[in-house]
Design a protein around this motif. Sequence first.
Motif, mmCIF file in Angstrom:
data_model
loop_
_atom_site.group_PDB
_atom_site.id
_atom_site.type_symbol
_atom_site.label_atom_id
_atom_site.label_comp_id
_atom_site.label_asym_id
_atom_site.label_seq_id
_atom_site.Cartn_x
_atom_site.Cartn_y
_atom_site.Cartn_z
ATOM 1 N N ASN A 169 0.829 -1.202 0.000
ATOM 2 C CA ASN A 169 0.000 0.000 0.000
ATOM 3 C C ASN A 169 0.876 1.271 0.000
ATOM 4 N N GLN A 171 2.743 4.243 -3.290
ATOM 5 C CA GLN A 171 2.584 4.723 -4.659
ATOM 6 C C GLN A 171 2.895 3.652 -5.701
ATOM 7 N N LYS A 174 0.234 0.865 -5.895
ATOM 8 C CA LYS A 174 -0.983 1.299 -6.570
ATOM 9 C C LYS A 174 -0.765 1.442 -8.080
ATOM 10 N N ASP A 175 0.409 1.962 -8.462
ATOM 11 C CA ASP A 175 0.728 2.103 -9.878
ATOM 12 C C ASP A 175 0.797 0.739 -10.563
ATOM 13 N N GLU A 191 -8.992 -7.132 -4.710
ATOM 14 C CA GLU A 191 -7.729 -6.411 -4.553
ATOM 15 C C GLU A 191 -7.459 -6.236 -3.062
ATOM 16 N N TYR A 193 -4.490 -4.432 -0.444
ATOM 17 C CA TYR A 193 -3.269 -3.633 -0.294
ATOM 18 C C TYR A 193 -2.780 -3.742 1.151
#
Length: 387
Positions: A169, A171, A174-175, A191, A193
Amino acid sequence: MNKLLSTLVFTLGLATADASAFAQDPIKIGYIGDFTGVAGALAEDQYQGFQLFLDQHDGKLGGYSVQILKEDSQWKPEVASQLVEKLIEKDKVPIITGITGSNIMMAVHGPITEKKVFLISSGAGPSPVAGKNCSPYAFYTARQANQISEVVGRYASGKYKNVMILAANYQAGKDVAAGFKRTFDGTIIEENYTALTQPDFSAEISQIQVAAPDAVFVFFPPALGINFARQYYQAGLTSTIPLLTTGFLDDQTLPSLKEAAVGLHVGEFWMSAVDTPASKALLDAFKKKFNRMPAAYAAAGYDSAVLLDAAIRRVNGNVSDQEAFRAALKEGADGSIRGKLRFNNNNFPIQSMYVFEAAKDGNDYAMKLTEAFPDQQDSYHQDCPLK
């Protein structure tokens, strides 16, 4: 007349002396990497690739002496911000390179580029700085984070009807998840994270066993990714639910995972299985110097030095001419492990991306090239206002 000639000779002598002094002064380059923390192996790989090029060229870039100011951001954005301030305000560096994690890049991109200091990232490439927040002062020699998962999504399309996604969790997590979802033509059934500090994935593995997807796609920094792969293997899932990944499995981590990695598919822009002369040359030189296999971060680190070498030579060492140096960087470079390093409008590479499979051949383990996707552009370049 004699007086005039003497004056001209004296003036020319001063000019020659000044040029000579400038050429001998080392160009200061700040180097920031996450040498301690969950990305430590990546940062070390990245730096060693950069250092390998310097060692091959007598510590020079573009024929000019350089002074590398190496700093450890410790996987902590606040530490990275302090280091950037020191390098720019105290050390007066015109160039900063390295940058391993996307969380670090998000903290330092603005403070570096807004000061018109050149940023050459050989690691992180988060989506915000590829799109509307792109900068003419930032260049990237690895890949935009989504690219490594977009190729896995393309590979998985038509092979699996549904996939479950797990990612760290932050950047990059997420990308990478977004990249897979962008190109996978099946159904994402769930999903999840997880925290960057989470070493145990027993709860997530139980969820996978209950959901029973056709495949699982995961992304974690290396230390966490290795933990996950081992726990996945120990749960007996590797042979029943294919594991697709990127970010933690490569030539460097495969020897520690061994059987736990066999059959896993991973997306990346380079591994040792890329069969080109430049790739083989890097592989041989790196193994000879460091007595181990390099990973993609070493290749990107090496190429950051290749780029700086070409650009510094083009401006005759005068990196203070910012417009000329920016144009010199934009030209890219020959001698890259990609052959020719070339940039899109947002200063991210246009390059081949690959899917590799971890395989066993007798007692040896190796990454095998499964599929190639040439001339890939990142998905955010059209949002960048740069030409």
